[in-house]
Design an enzyme around this catalytic site. Sequence first.
Site, PDB file in Angstrom:
ATOM      1  N   LYS A  95       0.832  -1.211   0.000  1.00  0.00           N
ATOM      2  CA  LYS A  95       0.000   0.000   0.000  1.00  0.00           C
ATOM      3  C   LYS A  95       0.867   1.261   0.000  1.00  0.00           C
ATOM      4  O   LYS A  95       0.597   2.209  -0.744  1.00  0.00           O
ATOM      5  CB  LYS A  95      -0.943  -0.034   1.212  1.00  0.00           C
ATOM      6  CG  LYS A  95      -1.964  -1.163   1.158  1.00  0.00           C
ATOM      7  CD  LYS A  95      -2.947  -1.083   2.300  1.00  0.00           C
ATOM      8  CE  LYS A  95      -2.299  -1.406   3.636  1.00  0.00           C
ATOM      9  NZ  LYS A  95      -1.822  -2.807   3.705  1.00  0.00           N
ATOM     10  N   THR A  96       1.902   1.274   0.833  1.00  0.00           N
ATOM     11  CA  THR A  96       2.805   2.425   0.850  1.00  0.00           C
ATOM     12  C   THR A  96       3.529   2.560  -0.477  1.00  0.00           C
ATOM     13  O   THR A  96       3.713   3.669  -0.995  1.00  0.00           O
ATOM     14  CB  THR A  96       3.813   2.290   1.996  1.00  0.00           C
ATOM     15  OG1 THR A  96       3.116   2.173   3.242  1.00  0.00           O
ATOM     16  CG2 THR A  96       4.737   3.496   2.053  1.00  0.00           C
ATOM     17  N   ASP A 154      -1.578   6.860   6.126  1.00  0.00           N
ATOM     18  CA  ASP A 154      -1.540   5.445   6.490  1.00  0.00           C
ATOM     19  C   ASP A 154      -2.390   5.196   7.730  1.00  0.00           C
ATOM     20  O   ASP A 154      -2.560   6.092   8.564  1.00  0.00           O
ATOM     21  CB  ASP A 154      -0.088   5.040   6.754  1.00  0.00           C
ATOM     22  CG  ASP A 154       0.116   3.526   6.703  1.00  0.00           C
ATOM     23  OD1 ASP A 154      -0.824   2.813   6.283  1.00  0.00           O
ATOM     24  OD2 ASP A 154       1.198   3.050   7.068  1.00  0.00           O
ATOM     25  N   THR A 204      -5.700  -1.416   6.902  1.00  0.00           N
ATOM     26  CA  THR A 204      -5.756  -2.873   6.976  1.00  0.00           C
ATOM     27  C   THR A 204      -7.122  -3.339   7.468  1.00  0.00           C
ATOM     28  O   THR A 204      -7.387  -4.540   7.479  1.00  0.00           O
ATOM     29  CB  THR A 204      -4.669  -3.403   7.939  1.00  0.00           C
ATOM     30  OG1 THR A 204      -4.831  -2.792   9.230  1.00  0.00           O
ATOM     31  CG2 THR A 204      -3.275  -3.066   7.416  1.00  0.00           C
ATOM     32  N   ARG A 217       6.559  -8.244   1.596  1.00  0.00           N
ATOM     33  CA  ARG A 217       7.488  -7.814   2.644  1.00  0.00           C
ATOM     34  C   ARG A 217       8.204  -9.008   3.261  1.00  0.00           C
ATOM     35  O   ARG A 217       9.414  -8.953   3.519  1.00  0.00           O
ATOM     36  CB  ARG A 217       6.736  -7.035   3.731  1.00  0.00           C
ATOM     37  CG  ARG A 217       7.590  -6.680   4.942  1.00  0.00           C
ATOM     38  CD  ARG A 217       6.816  -5.822   5.915  1.00  0.00           C
ATOM     39  NE  ARG A 217       6.587  -4.507   5.349  1.00  0.00           N
ATOM     40  CZ  ARG A 217       5.513  -3.757   5.627  1.00  0.00           C
ATOM     41  NH1 ARG A 217       4.563  -4.222   6.418  1.00  0.00           N
ATOM     42  NH2 ARG A 217       5.378  -2.562   5.085  1.00  0.00           N
TER      43      ARG A 217
END
Length: 348
Positions: free
Chosen positions: A69-70, A114, A163, A222
């Site tokens: 997302k980032t 965020d 999330t 990640r």
Amino acid sequence: MTQYEEGVVSAEASDDERVIESALRPRTLDELIGQNRVRDQLGLVLEAAMSRGKPPDHVLLSGPPGLGKTTLAMIIANELATPLRITSGPAIQHAGDLAAILSSLSEGEVLFLDEIHRMSRPAEEMLYMAMEDFRVDVVVGKGPGATAIPLEIPPFTLVGATTRSGLLPGPLRDRFGFTAHLDYYETSELQQIVHRSAKLLDVPVTDDGAHEIGARSRGTARIANRLLRRVRDFAQVRSDGIVREDTARAALALFEVDELGLDRLDRAVLDALCKRFGGGPVGLGTLAVAVGEERETVEEVAEPFLVRCGYLQRTPRGRMATPAAWKHLGLAVPVDAAYAPSLFDVED
């Protein structure tokens, strides 16, 4: 944060790890691997906005942590060739905090917010007007003498990430012109991500080595990058520096990540369910005590992946192990181990 949450297969990232991740992030949509549907839709939205010479609609990105997302927020700013301002919901506790950020934005700038679901309610209500009318009302004074001063802000694009999209109120969700949900990656996509990251890190990796890492990454980019760095360390210290399949297997065995991506906590939960409690049902608190962790750690770190793998069921009567969990531990499946929900049973 508990000690476990810093583990090698945690989808959350520490501040230090985010610095390392920045060197591995793709810069454009063409470099992005996976998330094909989101990539195509977002590319269309951005191209249309640029052709009109106006900022694109506000974008909401949802999905589990570690899926990009980032990265997508940074790609949006890069594709638009505009600055990116980064903040988070927990950092905005008062409406004045948000007003200060919004008033300092330049025209067309991208604001990345965020964990938007954790923003305070007063700031959230101010954001409604800012997103829709590009204006905020700054209240000066208190009580009957308070005065609202309208403050015009330049057009901008808000990129919100969450999330837990279900915690966002309807009025806020409705103000986003484009909403995208990021899905878990396929093993083949993670293999490509490992190859790309290995090239950037100058780590020689074979196809089978990249596949082995991707297969144990729990569908999360990640985690794939983190496992690559750990396998790289192992290869440099105990091998010839090349990440091969056997090297990856040995390294990940050392870090207690099995062939399906389960780690020590995951196996401890399954072991407690099957061996100590006969497959369940057992309460979350009792299960957490049995594995020596906080109940939040078991519920938020271990359970989501175990449920997704089909190894654990969350039922009104408690947690239960599925026949697949018994088989994964190499145990015989008892006759009454399979839980068949009744008409009145629903997941909690």
